[in-house]
Motif scaffolding. Structure first.
Motif, PDB file in Angstrom:
ATOM      1  N   LEU A  18      32.070 -27.121 -65.244  1.00  0.00           N
ATOM      2  CA  LEU A  18      32.636 -27.237 -63.914  1.00  0.00           C
ATOM      3  C   LEU A  18      33.995 -27.874 -64.035  1.00  0.00           C
ATOM      4  CD1 LEU A  18      29.503 -28.349 -62.023  1.00  0.00           C
ATOM      5  CD2 LEU A  18      30.489 -26.099 -62.125  1.00  0.00           C
ATOM      6  N   ALA A  19      34.995 -27.202 -63.593  1.00  0.00           N
ATOM      7  CA  ALA A  19      36.342 -27.736 -63.697  1.00  0.00           C
ATOM      8  C   ALA A  19      36.654 -28.637 -62.513  1.00  0.00           C
ATOM      9  CB  ALA A  19      37.352 -26.591 -63.753  1.00  0.00           C
ATOM     10  N   CYS A  20      37.496 -29.638 -62.742  1.00  0.00           N
ATOM     11  CA  CYS A  20      37.886 -30.548 -61.671  1.00  0.00           C
ATOM     12  C   CYS A  20      39.042 -29.939 -60.893  1.00  0.00           C
ATOM     13  CB  CYS A  20      38.285 -31.896 -62.263  1.00  0.00           C
ATOM     14  SG  CYS A  20      38.306 -33.229 -61.082  1.00  0.00           S
ATOM     15  N   GLU A  21      39.356 -30.492 -59.732  1.00  0.00           N
ATOM     16  CA  GLU A  21      40.389 -29.937 -58.855  1.00  0.00           C
ATOM     17  C   GLU A  21      41.724 -29.841 -59.577  1.00  0.00           C
ATOM     18  OE1 GLU A  21      41.820 -28.676 -55.037  1.00  0.00           O
ATOM     19  OE2 GLU A  21      39.811 -29.393 -55.434  1.00  0.00           O
ATOM     20  N   CYS A 184      27.558 -27.206 -49.641  1.00  0.00           N
ATOM     21  CA  CYS A 184      28.379 -28.338 -50.087  1.00  0.00           C
ATOM     22  C   CYS A 184      29.468 -28.624 -49.045  1.00  0.00           C
ATOM     23  CB  CYS A 184      29.016 -28.037 -51.435  1.00  0.00           C
ATOM     24  SG  CYS A 184      27.811 -27.741 -52.764  1.00  0.00           S
ATOM     25  N   ILE A 185      30.106 -29.775 -49.177  1.00  0.00           N
ATOM     26  CA  ILE A 185      31.163 -30.143 -48.237  1.00  0.00           C
ATOM     27  C   ILE A 185      32.378 -29.244 -48.423  1.00  0.00           C
ATOM     28  CG2 ILE A 185      30.377 -32.534 -48.160  1.00  0.00           C
ATOM     29  CD1 ILE A 185      32.729 -33.258 -49.975  1.00  0.00           C
ATOM     30  N   GLU A 186      33.273 -29.264 -47.456  1.00  0.00           N
ATOM     31  CA  GLU A 186      34.482 -28.453 -47.529  1.00  0.00           C
ATOM     32  C   GLU A 186      35.281 -28.792 -48.787  1.00  0.00           C
ATOM     33  OE1 GLU A 186      38.486 -27.461 -44.861  1.00  0.00           O
ATOM     34  OE2 GLU A 186      36.943 -28.841 -44.106  1.00  0.00           O
ATOM     35  N   GLY A 187      35.773 -27.764 -49.441  1.00  0.00           N
ATOM     36  CA  GLY A 187      36.539 -27.960 -50.665  1.00  0.00           C
ATOM     37  C   GLY A 187      35.681 -27.925 -51.912  1.00  0.00           C
ATOM     38  N   GLU A 188      34.344 -27.921 -51.733  1.00  0.00           N
ATOM     39  CA  GLU A 188      33.440 -27.827 -52.873  1.00  0.00           C
ATOM     40  C   GLU A 188      32.597 -26.562 -52.756  1.00  0.00           C
ATOM     41  OE1 GLU A 188      32.838 -32.532 -53.993  1.00  0.00           O
ATOM     42  OE2 GLU A 188      31.127 -31.391 -53.241  1.00  0.00           O
ATOM     43  N   PRO A 201      34.043 -29.121 -57.139  1.00  0.00           N
ATOM     44  CA  PRO A 201      35.266 -28.670 -56.474  1.00  0.00           C
ATOM     45  C   PRO A 201      35.518 -27.193 -56.721  1.00  0.00           C
ATOM     46  CG  PRO A 201      35.779 -30.004 -58.399  1.00  0.00           C
ATOM     47  CD  PRO A 201      34.311 -30.162 -58.146  1.00  0.00           C
ATOM     48  N   ASP A 202      35.951 -26.496 -55.694  1.00  0.00           N
ATOM     49  CA  ASP A 202      36.297 -25.078 -55.815  1.00  0.00           C
ATOM     50  C   ASP A 202      37.688 -24.990 -56.429  1.00  0.00           C
ATOM     51  OD1 ASP A 202      37.012 -22.439 -55.530  1.00  0.00           O
ATOM     52  OD2 ASP A 202      36.349 -22.261 -53.445  1.00  0.00           O
ATOM     53  N   VAL A 203      37.755 -24.550 -57.688  1.00  0.00           N
ATOM     54  CA  VAL A 203      39.039 -24.484 -58.395  1.00  0.00           C
ATOM     55  C   VAL A 203      39.531 -23.050 -58.539  1.00  0.00           C
ATOM     56  CG1 VAL A 203      38.514 -26.603 -59.662  1.00  0.00           C
ATOM     57  CG2 VAL A 203      37.931 -24.399 -60.679  1.00  0.00           C
ATOM     58  N   ASP A 221      34.986 -17.860 -56.153  1.00  0.00           N
ATOM     59  CA  ASP A 221      34.860 -18.223 -54.742  1.00  0.00           C
ATOM     60  C   ASP A 221      33.407 -18.543 -54.409  1.00  0.00           C
ATOM     61  OD1 ASP A 221      37.555 -17.790 -54.375  1.00  0.00           O
ATOM     62  OD2 ASP A 221      37.312 -15.766 -53.561  1.00  0.00           O
ATOM     63  N   ARG A 222      33.217 -19.193 -53.257  1.00  0.00           N
ATOM     64  CA  ARG A 222      31.869 -19.526 -52.804  1.00  0.00           C
ATOM     65  C   ARG A 222      30.994 -18.274 -52.756  1.00  0.00           C
ATOM     66  NH1 ARG A 222      30.886 -23.906 -48.177  1.00  0.00           N
ATOM     67  NH2 ARG A 222      31.773 -25.745 -49.184  1.00  0.00           N
ATOM     68  N   GLY A 223      29.767 -18.413 -53.221  1.00  0.00           N
ATOM     69  CA  GLY A 223      28.840 -17.291 -53.202  1.00  0.00           C
ATOM     70  C   GLY A 223      28.907 -16.431 -54.441  1.00  0.00           C
TER      71      GLY A 223
END
Length: 282
Positions: A18-21, A184-188, A201-203, A221-223
């Protein structure tokens, strides 16, 4: 076993972390076989391909030579300091540890933090045993707990899982989630970590769309998840990583003639037994 599952199993050791922002990442090792697993590891949570440290219990090796001036799991720095992971090369791989000043009023788990010099520099205002993660370019992030390395198996608070990031010594506790609900919360986003699905985090940035190349478990992307490039004919072969393909509910419909496959031999909680991955028609 289907051809799709054998493909996923063969590539699983790549384990996408999982990459960080801004930098850094989460890795997955025992991820669903249907996904590229190279975010940095390839083994169950709390282990690594090397014999280096990790949350493996008392007596574990601290790390390779002088790069590890202290043990981040033992927190053996002098009073007023804490042991933090950092990047020797300034990239997303936390491959060293050093004693840094402990803030007089340190931030706790889930609180905002400031990483001086950015992610990987090693200095932040989180409490000892915590790491400033999901750091944006301004240096702001959130404190997460480093997995407890005092036990034979990694320990995290209830509702969190020990997840490996880039580097053999980078383990953190992250909230669990449902990849179909993307809760997850916004941005994740909900991505696959070492021991299960966790919020990261969504990178993906401008990329991360279906059939795009991905290099981390949270680089789609999400999903969508980062699957092996062989998982669909629309994917392009890439030495950099995998291919973004949709999660699916078993029995559901996948795009472009793909089918929804179950994740075999993966320790899923009961609420996630219907989670599948879109892939090749056998």
């Amino acid at each position: 076993m289907t051809r799709t599952h054998s493909i996923f199993r063969r590539l699983a050791p790549l384990a996408l972390a999982l990459a960080c922002e801004a930098a850094g990442g989460i890795t997955s090792t025992d991820q669903p076989p249907d996904e590229v697993d190279d975010v940095d590891d390839g083994e169950p949570a709390g282990t690594s391909e090397s014999s280096g440290p990790g949350p493996t219990g008392p007596g574990h090796d601290v790390g390779p030579g002088p790069a590890f001036q202290c043990d981040p799991w033992q927190q053996d720095c002098p009073a007023g300091q804490k042991c933090n992971l950092y990047s020797l090369d300034g990239d997303d791989t936390l491959d060293g540890a050093k004693c840094v000043p402990l803030d007089e009023s340190p931030a706790q788990v889930g609180e905002l933090c400031l990483a001086e010099g950015g992610y990987g520099a090693g200095v932040d205002d989180c409490d000892a045993g915590l790491l400033c993660w999901n750091v944006i370019p301004s240096g702001q992030g959130v404190c997460v707990q480093v997995c407890d390395g005092q036990a034979a198996t990694p320990q995290c608070p209830e509702g969190q899982l020990c997840t490996k990031g880039f580097g053999d010594y980078h383990y953190k506790c992250l909230a669990t989630c449902n990849p179909l609900a993307q809760d997850c919360i916004e941005g994740e986003m909900c991505a696959s970590g070492d021991a299960g699905f966790v919020c990261a985090p969504d990178v993906s940035g401008e990329g991360g769309q279906i059939y795009d190349v991905c290099t981390a478990a949270n680089d789609c992307d999400r999903g969508l998840m980062c699957s092996p490039p062989e998982a669909a004919p629309m994917c392009q072969a890439s030495p950099e990583g995998g291919c973004c393909l949709p999660y699916c509910e078993l029995g559901g419909v996948c795009p472009d003639g793909l089918e929804c496959y179950d994740f075999e031999a993966w320790n899923e909680p009961p609420e996630l037994i219907n989670v599948g991955a879109c892939g090749l028609v056998p």
